[in-house]
Design a protein around this motif. Structure first.
Motif, PDB file in Angstrom:
ATOM      1  N   ARG A 119     -37.556 -16.880 -57.193  1.00  0.00           N
ATOM      2  CA  ARG A 119     -38.798 -17.463 -56.685  1.00  0.00           C
ATOM      3  C   ARG A 119     -39.249 -16.797 -55.384  1.00  0.00           C
ATOM      4  N   THR A 128     -38.731 -23.610 -52.163  1.00  0.00           N
ATOM      5  CA  THR A 128     -38.283 -23.292 -53.519  1.00  0.00           C
ATOM      6  C   THR A 128     -37.777 -24.521 -54.262  1.00  0.00           C
ATOM      7  N   THR A 138     -39.274 -27.580 -53.864  1.00  0.00           N
ATOM      8  CA  THR A 138     -40.401 -28.497 -54.040  1.00  0.00           C
ATOM      9  C   THR A 138     -41.598 -27.868 -54.739  1.00  0.00           C
ATOM     10  N   GLY A 139     -41.583 -26.548 -54.910  1.00  0.00           N
ATOM     11  CA  GLY A 139     -42.733 -25.862 -55.496  1.00  0.00           C
ATOM     12  C   GLY A 139     -43.731 -25.409 -54.449  1.00  0.00           C
ATOM     13  N   ARG A 140     -43.455 -25.721 -53.182  1.00  0.00           N
ATOM     14  CA  ARG A 140     -44.377 -25.319 -52.109  1.00  0.00           C
ATOM     15  C   ARG A 140     -44.478 -23.803 -51.971  1.00  0.00           C
ATOM     16  N   TYR A 141     -43.440 -23.103 -52.423  1.00  0.00           N
ATOM     17  CA  TYR A 141     -43.473 -21.638 -52.333  1.00  0.00           C
ATOM     18  C   TYR A 141     -44.623 -21.048 -53.147  1.00  0.00           C
ATOM     19  N   LEU A 142     -45.076 -21.795 -54.178  1.00  0.00           N
ATOM     20  CA  LEU A 142     -46.172 -21.311 -55.017  1.00  0.00           C
ATOM     21  C   LEU A 142     -47.479 -21.209 -54.240  1.00  0.00           C
ATOM     22  N   GLN A 143     -47.608 -21.979 -53.169  1.00  0.00           N
ATOM     23  CA  GLN A 143     -48.811 -21.909 -52.343  1.00  0.00           C
ATOM     24  C   GLN A 143     -48.954 -20.524 -51.727  1.00  0.00           C
TER      25      GLN A 143
END
Length: 284
Positions: free
Chosen positions: A46, A192, A194-199
């Motif tokens: 990720r 990584t 929580t999915g915040r890295y996708l921001q």
């Protein structure tokens, strides 16, 4: 990602020392190692996306899963335990006079030594890949201002194995407790978990699309000299951040000779100490 609570270590520890439930404790122990490996792989995968989309240099980390070391460790661990039970059974059936002349066949001695050596190598390699790889990525994230805090501590697999033997395996439980705790906190901080890295990924993709539609194909900027790039980034920063920045850049240089030349120059110019120089050399 599978995020475990450190409390599971206490449960596994208790079950491992209850004779009738030892197999449950062993299964949980192997499950914990599997989760640590799985989370390590996802973390690297990720964060690599974040680095690629933001034009950052990803640290020189082996991306291949250390699952092979995990499998070899399980095999060697089981062989050693079966051998131990077999030896106890043999010795227990001997009289006092027979015990004085008792010797193991050569093949059993070689089997034990081979299994022990395989257990040491596989476990040390597995811990290095779980802990050291993520520590290295953490240092790079700090230097690139993705995260601010340092949670994952650097450990050496051979030292860990030695401490396990010295403490009669007690150290293993402390190690697992802190590995779970440290990595989980770090996964939350860099997003990584929580999915915040996708921001970070989506933000960069959007900016790239806008630039393409307005400017067309952008010209590739001239590459800056690696040494000058490091110097520019470590000016007016603290000692810990300076070391992290140097570590991130030097370990990402594919040319080992070039990296060593830069390290020597940094040492000569007084940007790093002799002790730091030796530590950084180990990762080249």
């Amino acid at each position: 990602m599978i995020l475990l609570r450190p409390f599971i270590i206490f449960i596994t520890f208790v079950l491992s020392y209850i004779p009738v439930l030892q197999f449950v404790g062993l299964a949980l122990l192997f499950f914990i190692y599997h989760v640590l490996i799985r989370n390590r792989n996802l973390h690297i995968e990720r964060m690599k996306k974040v680095y690629e989309t933001n034009n950052l240099t990803f640290p020189d980390i082996k991306e291949k899963s250390p699952i092979i070391w995990f499998v070899l460790y399980i095999v060697s661990f089981l062989v050693l335990n079966v051998f131990y039970l077999y030896l106890i059974q043999q010795v227990g059936s001997l009289t006092f006079e027979e015990m004085q002349t008792f010797t193991l066949p050569s093949w059993q001695i070689y089997l034990f030594l081979g299994s022990f050596l395989l257990s040491w190598i596989s476990y040390a390699s597995m811990i290095n890949r779980i802990d050291r790889d993520q520590w290295q990525l953490q240092e790079s994230e700090i230097s690139n201002k993705i995260v601010k805090n340092r949670f994952i501590k650097l450990r050496e697999g051979n030292v860990v194995m030695l401490l396990r033997i010295i403490t009669l395996d007690v150290y293993q439980w402390f190690l697992l407790f802190f590995l779970i705790r440290e990595t989980t906190i770090h996964y939350f901080e860099d997003g990584t978990a929580t999915g915040r890295y996708l921001q970070l990924v989506k933000k960069d993709e959007k900016e790239t699309q806008n630039e393409t539609s307005t400017n067309g194909a952008a010209e590739k900027p001239a590459q800056e000299d690696p040494y000058e790039k490091i110097i520019n980034q470590i000016k007016n920063v603290g000692e810990e951040e300076r070391y992290s920045t140097i570590f991130s850049h030097v370990t990402s240089i594919s040319d080992k000779k070039k990296a060593e030349e830069i390290l020597e120059k940094l040492l000569e110019e007084g940007y790093i100490k002799e002790e730091e120089y030796k530590k950084l050399q180990q990762f080249l």
